[in-house]
Design an enzyme around this catalytic site. Sequence first.
Site, PDB file in Angstrom:
ATOM      1  CE1 TYR A 104      -4.293  -1.654   0.700  1.00 46.67           C
ATOM      2  CE2 TYR A 104      -2.778  -3.264   1.616  1.00 46.67           C
ATOM      3  CZ  TYR A 104      -4.030  -2.939   1.145  1.00 46.67           C
ATOM      4  OH  TYR A 104      -5.024  -3.882   1.111  1.00 46.67           O
ATOM      5  CD  GLU A 176      -4.772  -7.262   1.320  1.00 39.12           C
ATOM      6  OE1 GLU A 176      -4.567  -6.132   1.856  1.00 39.12           O
ATOM      7  OE2 GLU A 176      -5.119  -8.259   1.961  1.00 39.12           O
ATOM      8  CD1 TRP A 210      -8.406  -4.083   1.149  1.00 38.49           C
ATOM      9  CD2 TRP A 210      -8.405  -6.245   0.599  1.00 38.49           C
ATOM     10  NE1 TRP A 210      -9.011  -4.751   2.172  1.00 38.49           N
ATOM     11  CE2 TRP A 210      -9.033  -6.097   1.855  1.00 38.49           C
ATOM     12  CE3 TRP A 210      -8.312  -7.523   0.041  1.00 38.49           C
ATOM     13  CZ2 TRP A 210      -9.548  -7.172   2.570  1.00 38.49           C
ATOM     14  CZ3 TRP A 210      -8.820  -8.582   0.763  1.00 38.49           C
ATOM     15  CH2 TRP A 210      -9.418  -8.403   2.015  1.00 38.49           C
ATOM     16  CD  GLU A 217      -9.204  -2.660   6.598  1.00 35.36           C
ATOM     17  OE1 GLU A 217      -7.973  -2.788   6.710  1.00 35.36           O
ATOM     18  OE2 GLU A 217      -9.871  -3.283   5.754  1.00 35.36           O
ATOM     19  CD1 TRP A 218      -7.901  -5.405   8.971  1.00 30.44           C
ATOM     20  CD2 TRP A 218      -7.013  -6.505  10.684  1.00 30.44           C
ATOM     21  NE1 TRP A 218      -7.121  -6.403   8.454  1.00 30.44           N
ATOM     22  CE2 TRP A 218      -6.551  -7.089   9.476  1.00 30.44           C
ATOM     23  CE3 TRP A 218      -6.568  -7.018  11.899  1.00 30.44           C
ATOM     24  CZ2 TRP A 218      -5.689  -8.178   9.463  1.00 30.44           C
ATOM     25  CZ3 TRP A 218      -5.690  -8.101  11.876  1.00 30.44           C
ATOM     26  CH2 TRP A 218      -5.273  -8.668  10.665  1.00 30.44           C
ATOM     27  CG  PHE A 226      -9.915  -0.261   2.453  1.00 27.37           C
ATOM     28  CD1 PHE A 226      -8.791  -0.123   1.652  1.00 27.37           C
ATOM     29  CD2 PHE A 226      -9.797   0.028   3.798  1.00 27.37           C
ATOM     30  CE1 PHE A 226      -7.582   0.286   2.183  1.00 27.37           C
ATOM     31  CE2 PHE A 226      -8.593   0.434   4.341  1.00 27.37           C
ATOM     32  CZ  PHE A 226      -7.486   0.573   3.521  1.00 27.37           C
TER      33      PHE A 226
END
Length: 236
Positions: A104, A176, A210, A217-218, A226
Amino acid sequence: MHNMLLSHAMAVDLYRKLYQAKQGGQIGIIPFVFMYEPLRDEECDIQAVNRALAFYVCWVLDPLVFGEHPQDMRHILGDQLTRFSPEEKDLVKGSLDFIGINHYSTLYVKDCTFEACPLGGDRPILGFLNITGMRDGIPIGDPTAVARFFVVPRGMEKTVNYLKIRYHNMPMFITENEIRGYTKYVFRTYLAALLRAIREGADVRGYFEWTLMDNFEWLNGYNTLFGLLLCGWRDT
């Protein structure tokens, strides 16, 4: 990490012996790869970049390709770093058909060998180095809603070229890549950087964004955006 690599190697060994000839499948592994750049134009920070890559990328991949942990890690940790028995080394080495890359962003690294050097509240980490996205108050790239996810397209090319050289151009997949809020820009610039690496000979077999749909998200739940498609249940 030691146990994870052994588990991976056992699974690969089992698959190759019982299923691969019939199914024609492949097994890889996917490290989360930040690219790093020296905070200062000094040799100590250049070496800190090498240590950062060793501790956060090569710790995963070196044993699977070479059968040993990176020398940068061994030099610092000594006997604290686990060792593979001869039998384990034979099992682990070569247990990889391709490298997956979750990439990323890119960050700066400062050497902390002889000093404590928190930058902007960051804390020194393994390898006697400090990682930050800021230099002289200026971010390394466009900041985003995700901490340490800066938009730095050149990092994609550097990441692929680094892995190409270190691991003898093993087949790679980008598994990703995306930064919410910059989707079109990221696609255009990161894919252009990836294309440059491919034109320079990198054996990249595929690219995965991704993610298709906005996801949980976590620890951020649905607060961090996202996905190519945004879901309708979000508060506006």
